[in-house]
Structures are given as structure tokens and as C-alpha cells.
Scaffold this motif. Structure first.
Motif, PDB file in Angstrom:
ATOM      1  N   SER A  38       0.832  -1.212   0.000  1.00  0.00           N
ATOM      2  CA  SER A  38       0.000   0.000   0.000  1.00  0.00           C
ATOM      3  C   SER A  38       0.862   1.255   0.000  1.00  0.00           C
ATOM      4  O   SER A  38       0.483   2.277  -0.571  1.00  0.00           O
ATOM      5  CB  SER A  38      -0.879   0.054   1.255  1.00  0.00           C
ATOM      6  OG  SER A  38      -1.558  -1.146   1.410  1.00  0.00           O
ATOM      7  N   THR A  39       2.008   1.203   0.652  1.00  0.00           N
ATOM      8  CA  THR A  39       2.826   2.414   0.826  1.00  0.00           C
ATOM      9  C   THR A  39       3.187   3.080  -0.507  1.00  0.00           C
ATOM     10  O   THR A  39       3.011   4.293  -0.638  1.00  0.00           O
ATOM     11  CB  THR A  39       4.093   2.097   1.645  1.00  0.00           C
ATOM     12  OG1 THR A  39       3.733   1.277   2.750  1.00  0.00           O
ATOM     13  CG2 THR A  39       4.768   3.367   2.132  1.00  0.00           C
ATOM     14  N   PRO A  40       3.688   2.346  -1.512  1.00  0.00           N
ATOM     15  CA  PRO A  40       4.092   3.046  -2.743  1.00  0.00           C
ATOM     16  C   PRO A  40       2.958   3.399  -3.701  1.00  0.00           C
ATOM     17  O   PRO A  40       3.214   4.040  -4.724  1.00  0.00           O
ATOM     18  CB  PRO A  40       5.075   2.063  -3.407  1.00  0.00           C
ATOM     19  CG  PRO A  40       4.759   0.731  -2.855  1.00  0.00           C
ATOM     20  CD  PRO A  40       4.096   0.924  -1.532  1.00  0.00           C
ATOM     21  N   GLU A  41       1.716   3.049  -3.376  1.00  0.00           N
ATOM     22  CA  GLU A  41       0.626   3.342  -4.325  1.00  0.00           C
ATOM     23  C   GLU A  41       0.559   4.834  -4.651  1.00  0.00           C
ATOM     24  O   GLU A  41       0.373   5.218  -5.804  1.00  0.00           O
ATOM     25  CB  GLU A  41      -0.720   2.875  -3.758  1.00  0.00           C
ATOM     26  CG  GLU A  41      -0.917   1.378  -3.886  1.00  0.00           C
ATOM     27  CD  GLU A  41      -2.278   0.924  -3.377  1.00  0.00           C
ATOM     28  OE1 GLU A  41      -3.199   1.760  -3.281  1.00  0.00           O
ATOM     29  OE2 GLU A  41      -2.400  -0.284  -3.069  1.00  0.00           O
ATOM     30  N   GLY A  42       0.728   5.683  -3.625  1.00  0.00           N
ATOM     31  CA  GLY A  42       0.646   7.134  -3.842  1.00  0.00           C
ATOM     32  C   GLY A  42       1.776   7.659  -4.705  1.00  0.00           C
ATOM     33  O   GLY A  42       1.574   8.525  -5.562  1.00  0.00           O
ATOM     34  N   LEU A  43       2.958   7.102  -4.521  1.00  0.00           N
ATOM     35  CA  LEU A  43       4.075   7.609  -5.337  1.00  0.00           C
ATOM     36  C   LEU A  43       3.954   7.130  -6.781  1.00  0.00           C
ATOM     37  O   LEU A  43       4.318   7.853  -7.715  1.00  0.00           O
ATOM     38  CB  LEU A  43       5.433   7.307  -4.704  1.00  0.00           C
ATOM     39  CG  LEU A  43       6.052   5.923  -4.765  1.00  0.00           C
ATOM     40  CD1 LEU A  43       6.881   5.719  -6.014  1.00  0.00           C
ATOM     41  CD2 LEU A  43       6.932   5.721  -3.539  1.00  0.00           C
ATOM     42  N   TYR A  44       3.402   5.927  -6.961  1.00  0.00           N
ATOM     43  CA  TYR A  44       3.170   5.471  -8.341  1.00  0.00           C
ATOM     44  C   TYR A  44       2.134   6.381  -9.022  1.00  0.00           C
ATOM     45  O   TYR A  44       2.281   6.729 -10.196  1.00  0.00           O
ATOM     46  CB  TYR A  44       2.711   4.013  -8.366  1.00  0.00           C
ATOM     47  CG  TYR A  44       3.814   3.010  -8.030  1.00  0.00           C
ATOM     48  CD1 TYR A  44       5.138   3.255  -8.372  1.00  0.00           C
ATOM     49  CD2 TYR A  44       3.530   1.807  -7.377  1.00  0.00           C
ATOM     50  CE1 TYR A  44       6.148   2.360  -8.062  1.00  0.00           C
ATOM     51  CE2 TYR A  44       4.548   0.895  -7.071  1.00  0.00           C
ATOM     52  CZ  TYR A  44       5.847   1.181  -7.412  1.00  0.00           C
ATOM     53  OH  TYR A  44       6.847   0.292  -7.110  1.00  0.00           O
ATOM     54  N   ALA A  45       1.109   6.778  -8.267  1.00  0.00           N
ATOM     55  CA  ALA A  45       0.097   7.680  -8.845  1.00  0.00           C
ATOM     56  C   ALA A  45       0.746   9.008  -9.253  1.00  0.00           C
ATOM     57  O   ALA A  45       0.414   9.594 -10.296  1.00  0.00           O
ATOM     58  CB  ALA A  45      -1.022   7.914  -7.840  1.00  0.00           C
ATOM     59  N   GLN A  46       1.695   9.473  -8.451  1.00  0.00           N
ATOM     60  CA  GLN A  46       2.411  10.720  -8.781  1.00  0.00           C
ATOM     61  C   GLN A  46       3.239  10.545 -10.060  1.00  0.00           C
ATOM     62  O   GLN A  46       3.282  11.434 -10.912  1.00  0.00           O
ATOM     63  CB  GLN A  46       3.371  11.102  -7.650  1.00  0.00           C
ATOM     64  CG  GLN A  46       2.694  11.430  -6.340  1.00  0.00           C
ATOM     65  CD  GLN A  46       2.231  12.878  -6.261  1.00  0.00           C
ATOM     66  OE1 GLN A  46       2.460  13.656  -7.182  1.00  0.00           O
ATOM     67  NE2 GLN A  46       1.570  13.228  -5.187  1.00  0.00           N
TER      68      GLN A  46
END
Ligand code: GLP
Length: 243
Positions: A38-46
């Protein structure tokens, strides 16, 4: 070690995405080591947003993911292969032939792991490795153990990891019991390492991993010995490090 504390998860994601974007901009044919969770989901979206805005070109990027459940095929919705397609690969112009995830469908664990290790070596090693943190300090799927596993290997997941990851499955019985993962040596050979963690639930392990004793019982603690590590955590995850 550079230790960056951000206010929010969104800020953590932006800062971490910028580290990856800088890597790709500086070296368009970078070999990236990628992570799930779950942690890298936001950075992938960026990163997807950066690509769609015309700021980031993945056309020459090569990627190797950290790990995969043993026994899951590439198109299984629970596989890490599927996760990567969903959260990153389908949103950017990476050549899918240049993306690699350990082959969970290969029942011959020695063959699957050796092949993966060789492929990474043939690519010239990893330029930037992204890591999340398991609650018990695992990186990839390298669980607490008496030794640091060197190369890509097949691991039996601990009960705590099976329980933590069961939130993503219909039932805990569906969680695979084994996984193929890059070894600690594979990870430590990366030229640069980027670690992300967020939330109060990671506070204890962030403190132990980066400010505690280096021990294979906390696999991430070995990163204290890597010469080029950036850790990006939100203030909740850093809360026990600030005393
Ligand atoms: C999984 C993955 C790890 C990941 C960890 C933490 O077990 N194998 O690579 O870092 O979970 O996941 P999350 O970011 O969802 O907390």
C-alpha cells in the motif's frame, strides 16, 4: 543516510516520486527496482501523473520487482505482476518487455530464483531500488532470520506477514505461504536505495530499522550500512524517532 520526514502521506509520495523522477531524468535507461504494498501506491500515482503531464519518459526504463508470491500466475489479480500493471505500468510509457517480476508460476524455486538473479546481473545491476517496510522489518519478502539471505530466494512467509497481507485477499487461507524475493545482497548491491513508510503502525519498525541494532532479525536494519540511502517517512511513521 538521508532521513526525510514529511507532514502527510501525500507529501511522502511526492518527495519519493521526485527521487525516482530525478533518477529517470538523469539516466533515461535507468534500471529501477520496484516494490509493491500500500505504501508506494501514492508515489506510483504521482509518477503516472508526471508522465501524463509530459514531464517523465519511461520509454527506456528497465524494471525489476522485488518479489512475487510463489504459485500465482502473472494474470492472477493477487499477484504483484498484476499490481504493478494496475498501479504503474499501464499508466506510463514503459516497454512492458522491459518490466520484470519473479516468475511465481514457476514451481521450480531454484530455477526461478537463479534466473531472476542472472537477469538483474545481465542488466548491469539496479540503479535505484524502492523499498517498503514490513511491520517486522522485512524488505522484499526477506523475513527476520538468523542470516541475511544473499541472492534471490524462496521464503516461507511468517504468520505475521500472512496476517498483514490477508487484508488484500478474500480469506487468510488464500494467502500464498511462500514467495520468491530478491535477497538482501541483491538489494544492497543497488547503487541507490529509496525507502518509504507511513502511518503510526510503522513507527516502531522505522525506529528499530534505522536507529537500532543491525541484525538479520530486523532485515531492513542492514540498510544502515548502505552508502546511498534515502528514507522518506511521514511524521506518524517517524514519531518514535524524534524523542
Ligand atoms: C509486502 C511486500 C513488501 C512490502 C510490505 C509492506 O509483504 N512484500 O515489499 O514492503 O508488504 O507493505 P505495505 O506497504 O502495504 O505496508
Amino acid at each position: 543516510m538521508e532521513f526525510i520526514i514529511t507532514d502527510t502521506y501525500e507529501d511522502m509520495s511526492r518527495v519519493a516520486a521526485d527521487v525516482i523522477a530525478e533518477q529517470i531524468t538523469t539516466k533515461p535507461a535507468s534500471v529501477l527496482g520496484l516494490a509493491t504494498g500500500s505504501t508506494p501506491e501514492g508515489l506510483y500515482a504521482q509518477l503516472v501523473a508526471d508522465h501524463k503531464a509530459g514531464r517523465l519518459d519511461f520509454s527506456q526504463v528497465i524494471s525489476y520487482n522485488l518479489d512475487e508470491y510463489r504459485g500465482l500466475s502473472h494474470d492472477d489479480v493477487q499477484s504483484y505482476h498484476y499490481f504493478m500493471n494496475k498501479h504503474l505500468f499501464s499508466g506510463v510509457n514503459i516497454d512492458i518487455q522491459n518490466t520484470h517480476v519473479p516468475d511465481g508460476s514457476n514451481p521450480d524455486s531454484e530455477d526461478a530464483c537463479n534466473q531472476y538473479e542472472q537477469m538483474i546481473a545481465q542488466a548491469g545491476g539496479i540503479d535505484l531500488q524502492l523499498l517498503g517496510l514490513g511491520h517486522n522489518g522485512h524488505i522484499g519478502f526477506n523475513e527476520p532470520a538468523d542470516i541475511f539471505p544473499k541472492t534471490t530466494n524462496c521464503v516461507a512467509l511468517t504468520q505475521s506477514t500472512i496476517e498483514a497481507n490477508s487484508r488484500l485477499f478474500d480469506s487468510i487461507d488464500d494467502v500464498p505461504r511462500e514467495a520468491y524475493t530478491m535477497g538482501i545482497g541483491t538489494i544492497m548491491a543497488a547503487r541507490k536505495i529509496l525507502v518509504v513508510a507511513n502511518g503510526q503502525g510503522k513507527a516502531e519498525i522505522v525506529k528499530r530499522a534505522f536507529f537500532g541494532e543491525v541484525s538479520p532479525q530486523v532485515p531492513a536494519s542492514i540498510l544502515q550500512f548502505h552508502p546511498n540511502v534515502v528514507v522518506v517517512v511521514d511524521k506518524q511513521a517517524a514519531s518514535l524517532c524524534m524523542a
